[in-house]
Design an enzyme around this catalytic site. Structure first.
Site, mmCIF file in Angstrom:
data_model
loop_
_atom_site.group_PDB
_atom_site.id
_atom_site.type_symbol
_atom_site.label_atom_id
_atom_site.label_comp_id
_atom_site.label_asym_id
_atom_site.label_seq_id
_atom_site.Cartn_x
_atom_site.Cartn_y
_atom_site.Cartn_z
ATOM 1 N N GLN A 8 0.765 -1.239 0.000
ATOM 2 C CA GLN A 8 0.000 0.000 0.000
ATOM 3 C C GLN A 8 0.799 1.294 0.000
ATOM 4 O O GLN A 8 0.567 2.145 -0.858
ATOM 5 C CB GLN A 8 -0.991 0.023 1.166
ATOM 6 C CG GLN A 8 -1.944 1.208 1.089
ATOM 7 C CD GLN A 8 -3.137 1.075 2.009
ATOM 8 O OE1 GLN A 8 -3.477 -0.012 2.448
ATOM 9 N NE2 GLN A 8 -3.784 2.172 2.300
ATOM 10 N N LEU A 62 8.511 -9.186 -13.977
ATOM 11 C CA LEU A 62 9.906 -9.567 -14.174
ATOM 12 C C LEU A 62 10.359 -10.503 -13.066
ATOM 13 O O LEU A 62 9.951 -10.348 -11.910
ATOM 14 C CB LEU A 62 10.816 -8.336 -14.157
ATOM 15 C CG LEU A 62 10.625 -7.269 -15.233
ATOM 16 C CD1 LEU A 62 11.529 -6.076 -14.957
ATOM 17 C CD2 LEU A 62 10.897 -7.845 -16.617
ATOM 18 N N ARG A 91 20.806 -6.383 -2.523
ATOM 19 C CA ARG A 91 21.183 -7.780 -2.816
ATOM 20 C C ARG A 91 20.776 -8.188 -4.232
ATOM 21 O O ARG A 91 21.437 -9.018 -4.856
ATOM 22 C CB ARG A 91 20.558 -8.723 -1.791
ATOM 23 C CG ARG A 91 21.213 -8.652 -0.412
ATOM 24 C CD ARG A 91 20.736 -9.759 0.509
ATOM 25 N NE ARG A 91 19.336 -9.646 0.854
ATOM 26 C CZ ARG A 91 18.850 -8.894 1.838
ATOM 27 N NH1 ARG A 91 19.683 -8.169 2.577
ATOM 28 N NH2 ARG A 91 17.563 -8.863 2.099
ATOM 29 N N ASP A 151 0.120 4.432 6.186
ATOM 30 C CA ASP A 151 0.492 4.209 4.787
ATOM 31 C C ASP A 151 0.197 5.433 3.936
ATOM 32 O O ASP A 151 1.011 5.839 3.097
ATOM 33 C CB ASP A 151 -0.264 3.004 4.214
ATOM 34 C CG ASP A 151 0.322 1.678 4.658
ATOM 35 O OD1 ASP A 151 1.530 1.618 4.945
ATOM 36 O OD2 ASP A 151 -0.432 0.691 4.714
#
Length: 199
Positions: free
Chosen positions: A23, A71, A103, A168
């Site tokens: 959100q 992806l 990473r 949020d």
């Protein structure tokens, strides 16, 4: 996730690579899209977890006016596509736990090296550094930790979460304002910067 044909806004011409989910992040990029930016939301093949919530109503709302692509960012082909997107983007937004995108190979230093004008925004529970940076957080966690829940409900009952997800929404507004401010500053300096927003 389509924009009205021919509509333009103050962010027309701004390209956003949107690597957000749930959100706060999608709401931030929704605001940018509503202002006319070209936002491309990147999802894993399984999709954003909000696709299933309330028959997808939340997903459609928070991702309106965006384009989308799926992806696999753990595969070389997926990484290559996202790096190409970032090279041509004005803005990159992610809301994973700190260290996750690094990473995967899409940290700020990497993207700033290939695109020094990029405005890179990270939204996380507790920011990119500090003692709580590795703690995961959603809106209700921050409502509890901040004391918001203590002020709601009945005195003789446990704390109550506020609905809608105000943390949020507030974080999304702050992130969008930070991004727009960084874009404005880029006009003078020619350089992008990192925007770090904690719920």
């Amino acid at each position: 996730m389509g924009k009205e044909e021919g509509a333009k806004g103050p962010l027309d011409g701004i390209r956003v690579a949107d690597l957000t989910h749930v959100q706060a992040g999608p709401t931030c990029t929704m605001y940018l899209a509503d202002l006319g930016a070209e936002v491309v939301k990147v999802e894993a093949f399984g999709g954003d977890q909000f696709r299933d919530l309330m028959d997808g109503a939340h997903f459609v709302n928070f991702n309106r006016n965006k384009r989308g692509i799926a992806l696999d960012l753990k595969q070389p082909e997926g990484k290559e596509i996202l790096l190409k997107m970032a090279k041509g983007a004005d803005v990159f937004v992610e809301n994973f736990a700190p260290g996750t995108v690094e990473r995967l190979g899409f940290g700020y230093e990497v993207l700033n090296r290939i695109n020094p004008r990029i405005v890179y925004c990270s939204i996380s529970g507790f920011g990119q550094d500090g003692p709580y940076k590795d703690y995961p957080a959603y809106d209700p966690v921050v409502q509890a930790m901040s004391g918001i829940m203590e002020t709601t409900g009945d005195p003789d009952r446990p704390p109550v979460r506020i609905r809608p997800a105000m943390v949020d929404y507030a974080s999304a507004v702050n992130a969008a304002l930070g991004i727009v401010s960084a874009l404005f500053q880029r006009q003078a300096t020619g350089k992008g910067q990192r925007v770090d927003v904690a719920l």
